[in-house]
Design an enzyme around this catalytic site. Structure first.
Site, mmCIF file in Angstrom:
data_model
loop_
_atom_site.group_PDB
_atom_site.id
_atom_site.type_symbol
_atom_site.label_atom_id
_atom_site.label_comp_id
_atom_site.label_asym_id
_atom_site.label_seq_id
_atom_site.Cartn_x
_atom_site.Cartn_y
_atom_site.Cartn_z
ATOM 1 N N LYS A 180 0.860 -1.190 0.000
ATOM 2 C CA LYS A 180 0.000 0.000 0.000
ATOM 3 C C LYS A 180 0.894 1.237 0.000
ATOM 4 C CE LYS A 180 -1.803 2.832 2.535
ATOM 5 N NZ LYS A 180 -1.663 4.066 1.714
ATOM 6 N N GLY A 233 6.566 5.193 8.497
ATOM 7 C CA GLY A 233 5.677 6.352 8.555
ATOM 8 C C GLY A 233 5.803 7.038 9.896
ATOM 9 N N SER A 234 4.736 7.676 10.308
ATOM 10 C CA SER A 234 4.802 8.523 11.501
ATOM 11 C C SER A 234 4.545 7.713 12.783
ATOM 12 C CB SER A 234 3.765 9.639 11.373
ATOM 13 O OG SER A 234 2.498 9.059 11.167
ATOM 14 N N GLY A 238 2.115 4.522 13.564
ATOM 15 C CA GLY A 238 2.787 3.317 14.065
ATOM 16 C C GLY A 238 2.048 2.736 15.269
ATOM 17 N N GLU A 255 9.305 1.495 11.191
ATOM 18 C CA GLU A 255 10.356 2.493 10.960
ATOM 19 C C GLU A 255 9.664 3.840 11.008
ATOM 20 O OE1 GLU A 255 13.420 1.741 10.689
ATOM 21 O OE2 GLU A 255 13.379 -0.382 10.163
ATOM 22 N N CYS A 289 13.472 10.857 7.227
ATOM 23 C CA CYS A 289 13.288 10.476 8.633
ATOM 24 C C CYS A 289 14.534 10.767 9.455
ATOM 25 C CB CYS A 289 12.922 9.010 8.734
ATOM 26 S SG CYS A 289 14.055 7.971 7.830
ATOM 27 N N GLU A 386 9.164 16.677 15.153
ATOM 28 C CA GLU A 386 9.585 16.436 13.771
ATOM 29 C C GLU A 386 8.801 17.345 12.827
ATOM 30 O OE1 GLU A 386 8.594 12.632 11.931
ATOM 31 O OE2 GLU A 386 10.627 12.560 11.126
HETATM 32 P P1 NAD Z 1 2.042 8.516 7.702
HETATM 33 O O1 NAD Z 1 2.282 7.737 8.921
HETATM 34 O O2 NAD Z 1 0.982 9.515 7.687
HETATM 35 O O3 NAD Z 1 1.741 7.554 6.468
HETATM 36 C C1 NAD Z 1 2.601 6.483 6.107
HETATM 37 C C2 NAD Z 1 1.789 5.418 5.416
HETATM 38 O O4 NAD Z 1 0.849 4.903 6.360
HETATM 39 C C3 NAD Z 1 0.973 5.911 4.228
HETATM 40 O O5 NAD Z 1 0.956 4.912 3.238
HETATM 41 C C4 NAD Z 1 -0.416 6.083 4.832
HETATM 42 O O6 NAD Z 1 -1.458 5.962 3.902
HETATM 43 C C5 NAD Z 1 -0.458 4.923 5.812
HETATM 44 N N1 NAD Z 1 -1.419 5.063 6.907
HETATM 45 C C6 NAD Z 1 -1.895 6.207 7.458
HETATM 46 N N2 NAD Z 1 -2.801 5.924 8.436
HETATM 47 C C7 NAD Z 1 -2.869 4.574 8.507
HETATM 48 C C8 NAD Z 1 -3.607 3.662 9.331
HETATM 49 N N3 NAD Z 1 -4.449 4.086 10.270
HETATM 50 N N4 NAD Z 1 -3.424 2.342 9.141
HETATM 51 C C9 NAD Z 1 -2.566 1.896 8.217
HETATM 52 N N5 NAD Z 1 -1.855 2.691 7.390
HETATM 53 C C10 NAD Z 1 -1.996 4.027 7.540
HETATM 54 O O7 NAD Z 1 3.462 9.132 7.370
HETATM 55 P P2 NAD Z 1 3.844 10.057 6.151
HETATM 56 O O8 NAD Z 1 3.339 11.423 6.459
HETATM 57 O O9 NAD Z 1 3.472 9.389 4.869
HETATM 58 O O10 NAD Z 1 5.441 9.995 6.261
HETATM 59 C C11 NAD Z 1 6.141 10.792 7.107
HETATM 60 C C12 NAD Z 1 6.583 10.038 8.347
HETATM 61 O O11 NAD Z 1 7.312 8.854 7.993
HETATM 62 C C13 NAD Z 1 7.555 10.853 9.161
HETATM 63 O O12 NAD Z 1 7.244 10.768 10.528
HETATM 64 C C14 NAD Z 1 8.902 10.225 8.879
HETATM 65 O O13 NAD Z 1 9.885 10.448 9.810
HETATM 66 C C15 NAD Z 1 8.537 8.797 8.696
HETATM 67 N N6 NAD Z 1 9.569 8.101 7.916
HETATM 68 C C16 NAD Z 1 10.394 7.205 8.551
HETATM 69 C C17 NAD Z 1 11.403 6.539 7.862
HETATM 70 C C18 NAD Z 1 12.333 5.563 8.558
HETATM 71 O O14 NAD Z 1 13.019 4.793 7.894
HETATM 72 N N7 NAD Z 1 12.359 5.517 9.868
HETATM 73 C C19 NAD Z 1 11.562 6.770 6.498
HETATM 74 C C20 NAD Z 1 10.706 7.684 5.871
HETATM 75 C C21 NAD Z 1 9.704 8.329 6.599
#
Ligand code: NAD
Length: 484
Positions: A180, A233-234, A238, A255, A289, A386
């Site tokens: 996804k 993601g965030s 998570g 992550e 990130c 962040e």
């Molecule tokens: P996000 O958490 O909003 O979204 C990430 C993914 O999760 C997207 O595909 C989104 O559609 C999905 N998602 C959102 N809500 C969900 C739910 N309830 N259930 C399942 N999936 C869901 O994050 P973002 O805004 O896309 O990305 C930015 C964040 O990602 C930042 O906090 C950044 O630090 C982090 N990030 C971490 C790394 C790492 O390797 N640690 C790498 C890149 C980004």
């Protein structure tokens, strides 16, 4: 039929077929540099995710599960060749969808995508168990079996690269995948799914279901027939994923975010440190990130470093991501731009000194100028939260203890950098920093051979390296009696 790369209508990829969403819903994806709608994409809902999981399960129990490791590896090496063949259109597509400069995708993302895929393709026939002697009348050993159906949920900052960090090891281990992508950047993932079919991966091995996180993402996390979720993601999402995964106790790797410190001592190579500090925060418009968003500088050199950092920020060529000379593009969306500009206001109101940037320089496109705040206090929000944008906070420190306390003093624990010519000092920091990765006299390099991940609000588990093979396999212990 493969997609026309410039087609404005894109479907889901389930069981090797391009299908519209069961609901008939679509969503628009926008070029962040122009605000133009570039495509309408089928919006997966729970029923579509269900179909994708069923087709992944069928492929796992069928052709993919029966394939030898060397055959799986050959499929993945073929996929790498196809990605290499199509890399220029893929780079264009990624740039259009995410607003990333073509120059940086060509230099950084695409080589990492190919390296990751080939690295794990080479593992596919080398996933071994161990003979572990126990009793004289028994043959006892372990084997590693694919964990099963994997739900891979990725963000929008490195759509292809982070997607590949998950897909490549999962497929090498013999798992099947429902991917996804982030709703802001679904296009290259769909194209990757097509290339996988062309490379000979059986239908259903890699399914792609773009859609909102709260519906498509949550359906994948909650699904009782998904064995593992790998998520980037965030931290907020998570936490939701952990709760959702509790239903069938699926395995989870998270992550998450970061607020990484980059510590500069007066005895460092200041020119090199400032150059790396600038790219550490401004690369990919700060949407990284591990961005070095907190630049901790010894008081003796704080004014000089702040000035040199601001000069570098002002020299960055901001503009059309498709122009090969552009070094920084827009941020990914209007919402992200607003969030970053809001944080810049917060910084001003908290009393930090806005040294340069801090504005939206154009009316069209989601651009934010590279921004440097000086005189930031450790406990200000811009130092703790962040921002995920091109905003550097320069924070002064007086001695090693203070530097370490500030560096470790956030909710995150992903990466950190330290600059000094004093080796014992570097070693004290390497030991003392709470981070999954520590860079010394550099900032930012990663390699798929080295584990990557964090702790606390940065998540848990590691991607990359051999540890990813453990993430996507389940050990089985075997006991064969050898007595009559
Ligand atoms: P996000 O958490 O909003 O979204 C990430 C993914 O999760 C997207 O595909 C989104 O559609 C999905 N998602 C959102 N809500 C969900 C739910 N309830 N259930 C399942 N999936 C869901 O994050 P973002 O805004 O896309 O990305 C930015 C964040 O990602 C930042 O906090 C950044 O630090 C982090 N990030 C971490 C790394 C790492 O390797 N640690 C790498 C890149 C980004």
């Amino acid at each position: 039929m493969p997609y026309d790369l410039h087609s404005s209508q894109w479907n889901l990829l389930i069981g090797g077929e391009h299908v519209p969403a069961r609901s008939g819903r679509t969503f628009a994806t926008v070029d962040p540099a122009t605000e133009r709608v570039i495509a309408h994409v089928a919006e997966a809902g729970a029923e579509d995710v269900d179909a994708a999981v069923a087709s992944a399960r069928k492929a796992l129990d069928g052709p993919w599960g029966r394939m030898r490791g060397s055959e799986r590896g050959a499929c993945l090496f073929r996929l790498a060749e196809l990605i290499e063949r199509d890399q220029e259109p893929l780079i264009d597509l990624e740039s259009m969808d995410a607003g990333k400069p073509v120059a940086s995708i060509r230099r950084q993302d695409m080589p990492a995508v190919l390296d990751t895929l080939r690295y794990y393709a080479g593992f596919a026939d080398k996933i071994n168990g161990q003979v572990i002697p126990t009793h004289p009348d028994a043959l006892t050993y372990t084997m590693r079996e694919p964990i099963g159906v994997v739900g891979a949920i990725v963000p929008w900052n490195f759509p292809l690269m982070i997607g590949m960090w998950k897909i490549a090891p999962a497929l090498a281990c013999g798992c099947t995948v429902v991917l996804k992508p982030a709703e802001l950047t679904p296009l290259t993932a769909l194209r990757l799914g097509e290339l996988a079919l062309e490379a000979g991966l059986p239908p259903g091995v890699l399914n792609v279901v773009p859609g909102p996180g709260a519906t498509a993402g949550a359906a994948l996390v909650d699904h009782p027939d998904v064995d593992k979720v790998t998520f980037t993601g965030s931290p907020g999402v998570g936490r939701q994923i952990l709760r959702g995964a509790a239903g069938n106790l699926k395995r989870v790797t998270l992550e998450l975010g970061g607020k990484s410190a980059n510590i500069i001592f007066p005895d460092a190579d200041i020119e090199a440190a400032v150059r790396a500090a600038a790219s550490g925060i401004f690369f990919n418009s700060g949407q990284v990130c591990s961005a070095g968003s907190r630049i901790l500088v010894h008081e003796d050199i704080r004014a000089e470093v702040t000035e040199r950092l601001a000069a570098r920020a002002e020299a960055i060529r901001l503009g059309d991501p498709r122009d090969a000379a552009t070094r920084m593009g827009p941020v990914v969306s209007e919402a992200q731009m607003t969030r970053v500009l809001d944080y810049i206001d917060v910084g001003r109101r908290e009393g930090a000194e806005l040294v340069t940037g801090g504005i939206r320089p154009t009316d069209r496109g989601y651009f934010v100028s590279p921004t440097v705040f000086g005189g930031v206090a450790h406990d200000m929000r811009i130092s703790q939260e962040e921002i995920f944008g091109p905003v550097a906070s320069v924070i002064g420190f007086r001695d090693e203890d203070e530097a370490l306390r500030y560096a470790n003093g956030t909710a995150y624990s992903l990466a950190a950098g330290v600059w000094s010519r004093d080796f014992p000092r570097l070693h004290r920091f390497i030991r003392g920093l709470k981070a999954g990765t520590v860079w010394a006299n550099t900032f930012g390099p990663t390699d798929v051979r080295l584990p990557w991940g964090g702790a606390r609000d940065s998540g848990f588990g590691r991607e990359h390296g051999e540890v990813a093979i453990e993430n996507f396999t389940e050990p089985k212990s075997v006991w064969i009696s050898t007595c009559d």
